[in-house]
Design an enzyme around this catalytic site. Structure first.
Site: not given
Ligand code: APR
Length: 241
Positions: A65, A68, A101, A103, A118, A188-189, A213, A215
């Site tokens: 941590y 990070r 986030n 950060d 979080h 966010t995924s 997003n 993706e």
């Molecule tokens: N702009 C928008 N979206 C983006 C970009 C960008 N430039 N780059 C990547 N992404 C998308 C990816 O396609 C993905 O769907 O951001 C998403 C990130 O997903 P994760 O890595 O799963 O992050 P998150 O959704 O924030 O995870 C949720 O999981 O591990 C735990 O506590 C942690 O807060 C986190 C939580």
């Protein structure tokens, strides 16, 4: 489609924006689940992001941590963070920002309020319930720092897997969703609950839902629109600030 969403944004009286790690990607902060670069592609969450992992090897988790924290201190909020903060400043009370986030980039961009579901990477707290001896003055430096009297460890003030979210933050987020007429879901995924559940609630309550997003995600199924764009390019235009 972006023009339609921009119109929705102009019309919306109660905007809720939920952000995830992708929001900070263009600042150079790795996401968690991006295939090659995500943190969970390189590290095992069960070894670094659980209380059990911390109790088993406090120094390893603390050092991760700290690394990070140091990496985030070297980056800057991007145009997407700044656009959200500018909108909040220009239209007070009209946009509620909820972030997964830790950060601190939304806060550094000036977003007030920011509902941090979080926790915060830059902060730490007592691992076990603090005793009378556990005060700021009793903290002894270390990896991790600890109470010099009883040995209680300091831990990162983030929500680990299996832990409850801070109730005040979750209540504020759920309350905002009850009021919202448009939710922007940025970077966010949708893999983690209860954060992802806020999107489902917004949809069920009749709000328009827009995914921003590059993706596809597990939440696209409830979206009224999906803008396949990076956040730092899309948000300044969408929020026209
Ligand atoms: N702009 C928008 N979206 C983006 C970009 C960008 N430039 N780059 C990547 N992404 C998308 C990816 O396609 C993905 O769907 O951001 C998403 C990130 O997903 P994760 O890595 O799963 O992050 P998150 O959704 O924030 O995870 C949720 O999981 O591990 C735990 O506590 C942690 O807060 C986190 C939580």
């Amino acid at each position: 489609m972006r023009d339609t969403v921009r119109q929705w944004t102009t019309e919306a009286q109660h905007l809720v924006v939920l952000t995830g790690a992708g929001m900070s990607a263009e600042s150079g902060v790795p996401t968690f689940r991006d295939a090659m670069t995500g943190l969970w592609a390189r590290f095992k969450p069960e070894e670094l992001a659980t209380e059990q992992a911390f109790r088993a090897d406090p120094q390893r988790v603390w050092d991760w941590y700290v690394s990070r924290r140091e990496a985030v201190a070297l980056v800057e909020p991007n145009a997407g963070h700044r656009a959200l903060a500018a909108f909040q400043s220009r239209y007070p009370g009209r946009l509620t920002l909820i972030t997964q986030n830790v950060d601190g980039l939304h806060q550094r961009a000036g977003s007030v309020p920011t509902i941090a579901l979080h926790g915060a990477l830059a902060e730490d707290r007592w691992l076990d319930a603090p005793r009378a001896c556990c005060t700021a003055d009793s903290i002894k430096a270390g990896r991790p720092p600890r109470c010099g009297v009883c040995g209680n460890l300091r831990r990162p003030s983030v929500v680990w897997f299996g832990e409850s979210l801070p109730s005040a933050a979750l209540d504020a987020a759920e309350n905002a969703v009850q009021q919202c007429d448009l939710m922007l879901v940025v970077g966010t995924s949708g893999a983690v609950y209860p954060a992802a559940g806020l999107v489902l609630s917004a949809h069920q309550l009749g709000a328009r839902v827009v995914m921003i997003n590059p993706e596809v995600t597990e939440l696209d199924i409830v979206a009224d629109a999906c803008l396949r764009e990076p956040a730092a390019r899309c948000l300044p235009s969408l929020l026209s600030v």
